[in-house]
Design a protein around this motif. Sequence first.
Motif, PDB file in Angstrom:
ATOM      1  N   ARG A  57       4.625 -11.028  -8.615  1.00 31.82           N
ATOM      2  CA  ARG A  57       5.229 -12.163  -7.858  1.00 31.82           C
ATOM      3  C   ARG A  57       6.661 -12.178  -7.883  1.00 31.82           C
ATOM      4  NH1 ARG A  57       1.256 -15.212  -6.257  1.00 31.82           N
ATOM      5  NH2 ARG A  57       2.159 -17.136  -7.049  1.00 31.82           N
ATOM      6  N   SER A  58       7.190 -13.252  -7.285  1.00 33.05           N
ATOM      7  CA  SER A  58       8.589 -13.331  -7.183  1.00 33.05           C
ATOM      8  C   SER A  58       9.325 -13.528  -8.186  1.00 33.05           C
ATOM      9  CB  SER A  58       8.895 -14.311  -6.040  1.00 33.05           C
ATOM     10  OG  SER A  58       8.153 -14.326  -4.838  1.00 33.05           O
ATOM     11  N   PRO A  59      10.437 -12.834  -8.511  1.00 34.20           N
ATOM     12  CA  PRO A  59      11.546 -13.349  -9.696  1.00 34.20           C
ATOM     13  C   PRO A  59      11.673 -14.668  -9.836  1.00 34.20           C
ATOM     14  CG  PRO A  59      12.223 -11.206  -8.511  1.00 34.20           C
ATOM     15  CD  PRO A  59      10.971 -11.829  -7.513  1.00 34.20           C
ATOM     16  N   GLU A  60      11.825 -15.055 -11.074  1.00 35.95           N
ATOM     17  CA  GLU A  60      12.405 -16.635 -10.926  1.00 35.95           C
ATOM     18  C   GLU A  60      13.593 -16.840 -10.162  1.00 35.95           C
ATOM     19  OE1 GLU A  60      13.053 -20.019 -14.453  1.00 35.95           O
ATOM     20  OE2 GLU A  60      12.455 -18.133 -14.952  1.00 35.95           O
ATOM     21  N   GLY A  61      13.557 -17.908  -9.462  1.00 31.60           N
ATOM     22  CA  GLY A  61      14.649 -18.236  -8.732  1.00 31.60           C
ATOM     23  C   GLY A  61      15.138 -17.602  -7.488  1.00 31.60           C
TER      24      GLY A  61
ATOM     25  N   ARG B 227       0.719  -1.166   0.013  1.00 30.10           N
ATOM     26  CA  ARG B 227      -0.032   0.017   0.224  1.00 30.10           C
ATOM     27  C   ARG B 227       0.931   1.367   0.113  1.00 30.10           C
ATOM     28  NH1 ARG B 227      -4.237  -2.461   4.532  1.00 30.10           N
ATOM     29  NH2 ARG B 227      -5.339  -3.906   3.087  1.00 30.10           N
ATOM     30  N   ALA B 228       1.854   0.996   0.506  1.00 28.90           N
ATOM     31  CA  ALA B 228       2.921   2.325   0.448  1.00 28.90           C
ATOM     32  C   ALA B 228       3.949   2.305  -0.686  1.00 28.90           C
ATOM     33  CB  ALA B 228       4.059   2.190   1.814  1.00 28.90           C
ATOM     34  N   GLU B 229       3.735   1.374  -1.567  1.00 26.76           N
ATOM     35  CA  GLU B 229       4.194   1.316  -2.969  1.00 26.76           C
ATOM     36  C   GLU B 229       5.890   1.131  -2.910  1.00 26.76           C
ATOM     37  OE1 GLU B 229       2.838   4.747  -5.064  1.00 26.76           O
ATOM     38  OE2 GLU B 229       1.175   3.633  -5.548  1.00 26.76           O
ATOM     39  N   VAL B 230       6.172   0.479  -1.872  1.00 23.98           N
ATOM     40  CA  VAL B 230       7.455   0.011  -1.753  1.00 23.98           C
ATOM     41  C   VAL B 230       7.762  -1.642  -2.068  1.00 23.98           C
ATOM     42  CG1 VAL B 230       8.236   1.667   0.124  1.00 23.98           C
ATOM     43  CG2 VAL B 230       7.423  -0.963   0.678  1.00 23.98           C
ATOM     44  N   THR B 231       8.886  -1.889  -2.657  1.00 25.65           N
ATOM     45  CA  THR B 231       9.103  -3.309  -2.926  1.00 25.65           C
ATOM     46  C   THR B 231       9.066  -4.278  -1.950  1.00 25.65           C
ATOM     47  OG1 THR B 231      10.335  -2.753  -5.034  1.00 25.65           O
ATOM     48  CG2 THR B 231      10.729  -4.891  -4.010  1.00 25.65           C
ATOM     49  N   CYS B 232       8.529  -5.274  -1.759  1.00 28.20           N
ATOM     50  CA  CYS B 232       8.259  -6.301  -0.305  1.00 28.20           C
ATOM     51  C   CYS B 232       8.976  -7.505  -0.755  1.00 28.20           C
ATOM     52  CB  CYS B 232       6.542  -6.538  -0.172  1.00 28.20           C
ATOM     53  SG  CYS B 232       5.671  -4.678   0.238  1.00 28.20           S
ATOM     54  N   VAL B 233       9.805  -7.714   0.450  1.00 32.93           N
ATOM     55  CA  VAL B 233      10.404  -9.065   0.491  1.00 32.93           C
ATOM     56  C   VAL B 233      10.155  -9.863   1.653  1.00 32.93           C
ATOM     57  CG1 VAL B 233      12.638 -10.075   1.075  1.00 32.93           C
ATOM     58  CG2 VAL B 233      12.414  -8.368  -0.852  1.00 32.93           C
ATOM     59  N   GLY B 234       9.488 -11.042   1.436  1.00 36.06           N
ATOM     60  CA  GLY B 234       8.965 -11.623   2.499  1.00 36.06           C
ATOM     61  C   GLY B 234       9.974 -12.908   3.113  1.00 36.06           C
ATOM     62  N   LEU B 235       9.929 -13.315   4.488  1.00 38.36           N
ATOM     63  CA  LEU B 235      10.750 -14.121   5.036  1.00 38.36           C
ATOM     64  C   LEU B 235       9.880 -15.213   5.610  1.00 38.36           C
ATOM     65  CD1 LEU B 235      13.577 -12.079   6.689  1.00 38.36           C
ATOM     66  CD2 LEU B 235      13.783 -12.976   4.565  1.00 38.36           C
ATOM     67  N   LEU B 236      10.463 -16.225   5.638  1.00 38.41           N
ATOM     68  CA  LEU B 236       9.557 -17.455   6.156  1.00 38.41           C
ATOM     69  C   LEU B 236       9.791 -18.061   7.420  1.00 38.41           C
ATOM     70  CD1 LEU B 236       9.821 -20.015   2.821  1.00 38.41           C
ATOM     71  CD2 LEU B 236       7.944 -18.444   3.468  1.00 38.41           C
TER      72      LEU B 236
ATOM     73  N   ALA C 246       4.474  -9.791  -1.502  1.00 36.30           N
ATOM     74  CA  ALA C 246       5.825 -10.245  -1.593  1.00 36.30           C
ATOM     75  C   ALA C 246       6.512 -10.214  -3.060  1.00 36.30           C
ATOM     76  CB  ALA C 246       6.358 -11.317  -0.763  1.00 36.30           C
ATOM     77  N   ARG C 247       7.280  -9.368  -3.532  1.00 36.47           N
ATOM     78  CA  ARG C 247       7.909  -9.749  -4.676  1.00 36.47           C
ATOM     79  C   ARG C 247       8.983 -10.827  -4.849  1.00 36.47           C
ATOM     80  NH1 ARG C 247      12.252  -5.362  -7.430  1.00 36.47           N
ATOM     81  NH2 ARG C 247      12.572  -6.646  -9.338  1.00 36.47           N
ATOM     82  N   ALA C 248       9.673 -11.242  -3.413  1.00 32.13           N
ATOM     83  CA  ALA C 248      10.574 -12.347  -3.300  1.00 32.13           C
ATOM     84  C   ALA C 248      10.183 -12.669  -2.017  1.00 32.13           C
ATOM     85  CB  ALA C 248      11.815 -12.106  -3.594  1.00 32.13           C
ATOM     86  N   VAL C 249      10.619 -13.903  -1.638  1.00 30.63           N
ATOM     87  CA  VAL C 249      10.732 -14.574  -0.307  1.00 30.63           C
ATOM     88  C   VAL C 249      11.797 -15.484  -0.323  1.00 30.63           C
ATOM     89  CG1 VAL C 249       9.230 -16.124   1.192  1.00 30.63           C
ATOM     90  CG2 VAL C 249       7.951 -14.569  -0.592  1.00 30.63           C
ATOM     91  N   TYR C 250      12.433 -15.407   1.152  1.00 33.31           N
ATOM     92  CA  TYR C 250      13.658 -16.001   1.350  1.00 33.31           C
ATOM     93  C   TYR C 250      13.204 -16.722   2.772  1.00 33.31           C
ATOM     94  CZ  TYR C 250      15.404 -13.147  -1.991  1.00 33.31           C
ATOM     95  OH  TYR C 250      15.661 -12.377  -3.348  1.00 33.31           O
ATOM     96  N   ARG C 251      13.915 -17.605   2.939  1.00 29.20           N
ATOM     97  CA  ARG C 251      13.805 -18.585   4.264  1.00 29.20           C
ATOM     98  C   ARG C 251      13.763 -17.759   5.521  1.00 29.20           C
ATOM     99  NH1 ARG C 251      17.009 -22.110   1.299  1.00 29.20           N
ATOM    100  NH2 ARG C 251      18.830 -21.643   2.521  1.00 29.20           N
ATOM    101  N   ASP C 252      15.231 -16.848   5.504  1.00 31.95           N
ATOM    102  CA  ASP C 252      15.388 -16.192   6.866  1.00 31.95           C
ATOM    103  C   ASP C 252      16.394 -15.110   6.481  1.00 31.95           C
ATOM    104  OD1 ASP C 252      17.835 -17.377   6.475  1.00 31.95           O
ATOM    105  OD2 ASP C 252      17.289 -18.983   7.882  1.00 31.95           O
ATOM    106  N   PRO C 253      16.716 -14.267   7.535  1.00 30.55           N
ATOM    107  CA  PRO C 253      17.841 -13.341   7.018  1.00 30.55           C
ATOM    108  C   PRO C 253      19.247 -13.858   6.246  1.00 30.55           C
ATOM    109  CG  PRO C 253      17.137 -12.820   9.161  1.00 30.55           C
ATOM    110  CD  PRO C 253      16.360 -14.233   8.958  1.00 30.55           C
ATOM    111  N   SER C 254      19.540 -15.028   6.848  1.00 30.42           N
ATOM    112  CA  SER C 254      20.831 -15.702   6.487  1.00 30.42           C
ATOM    113  C   SER C 254      20.703 -15.996   4.815  1.00 30.42           C
ATOM    114  CB  SER C 254      21.059 -16.850   7.215  1.00 30.42           C
ATOM    115  OG  SER C 254      22.315 -17.441   6.642  1.00 30.42           O
ATOM    116  N   ASP C 255      19.457 -16.450   4.410  1.00 32.13           N
ATOM    117  CA  ASP C 255      19.322 -16.854   3.102  1.00 32.13           C
ATOM    118  C   ASP C 255      19.211 -15.535   2.219  1.00 32.13           C
ATOM    119  OD1 ASP C 255      18.695 -18.460   0.881  1.00 32.13           O
ATOM    120  OD2 ASP C 255      16.351 -18.049   1.237  1.00 32.13           O
TER     121      ASP C 255
END
Length: 242
Positions: free
Chosen positions: A234-238, A181-190, A204-213
């Motif tokens: 959607r998340s970029p491929e890979g 809603r604030a129009e920033v790029t969003c990254v999710g962590l699992l 979320a544009r991209a999702v990662y396991r955790d900060p280390s990933d």
Amino acid sequence: MSRVDRENRAALFDVDGTLADTNHLHIASWWEALRQAGHSVPMHAIHRAIGLPGEDLLAHLLGEGRDRSEDAALSAAHDTLYGTYFDRLPRLDAADELLRTLDRRGWRVVLVTSAGSAELDALRRAVDADDAITATASSDDVERGKPAPDPVHHALELAGAPAHRSVFVGDTVWDMKAGTRAEVTCVGLLCGGIPLLDLEEAGARAVYRDPSDLLDRLDQSPFGVEPARTGTGRSPEGSHAR
């Protein structure tokens, strides 16, 4: 140097469940506070509400028609129970290194949290990266907390950065909705326990396991490329972790 090159870049981070492994401590604390007040609420429902400010969390769990006179006592009970963990809150692996790496690369790191002052102090001690943090935006600073965009807008103001040059990292759907809603790029962590698909559907544009990933793949993440002008998509491929 172009105008775009001169613009600040903001790396916005939720804290609970994103930098510190605390979501399940909150779940247990809210469950016990609610139980003591005579409310039977399943832990999985509480988990889905973590990330909302206290009053909104109670509305989500108990409904708008609840006895609101209980809200202050329920929140105080949660705070007391959760406060017993303040001296041993666990940092998620590489969270401190991730913040310092972004700071060295010229990103202005701002925390975006619903935590109160005492809780935030404990979380910052756990993360132990104050030297990399530019500022903190709390739900106490704005009229509406996440999923409203207000905390993210406030964080951008503190960083002096435009939305299209900023990335917001969080672990809940409320984080992703606020960032979108604030129009920033969003990254999710699992690492907060919310499924990948839910984070992607929330923006979320991209999702990662955790900060280390995320740190390991930083150059291929939204932090390694010019952020998009919207947080949707959607998340970029890979780029996402299963």
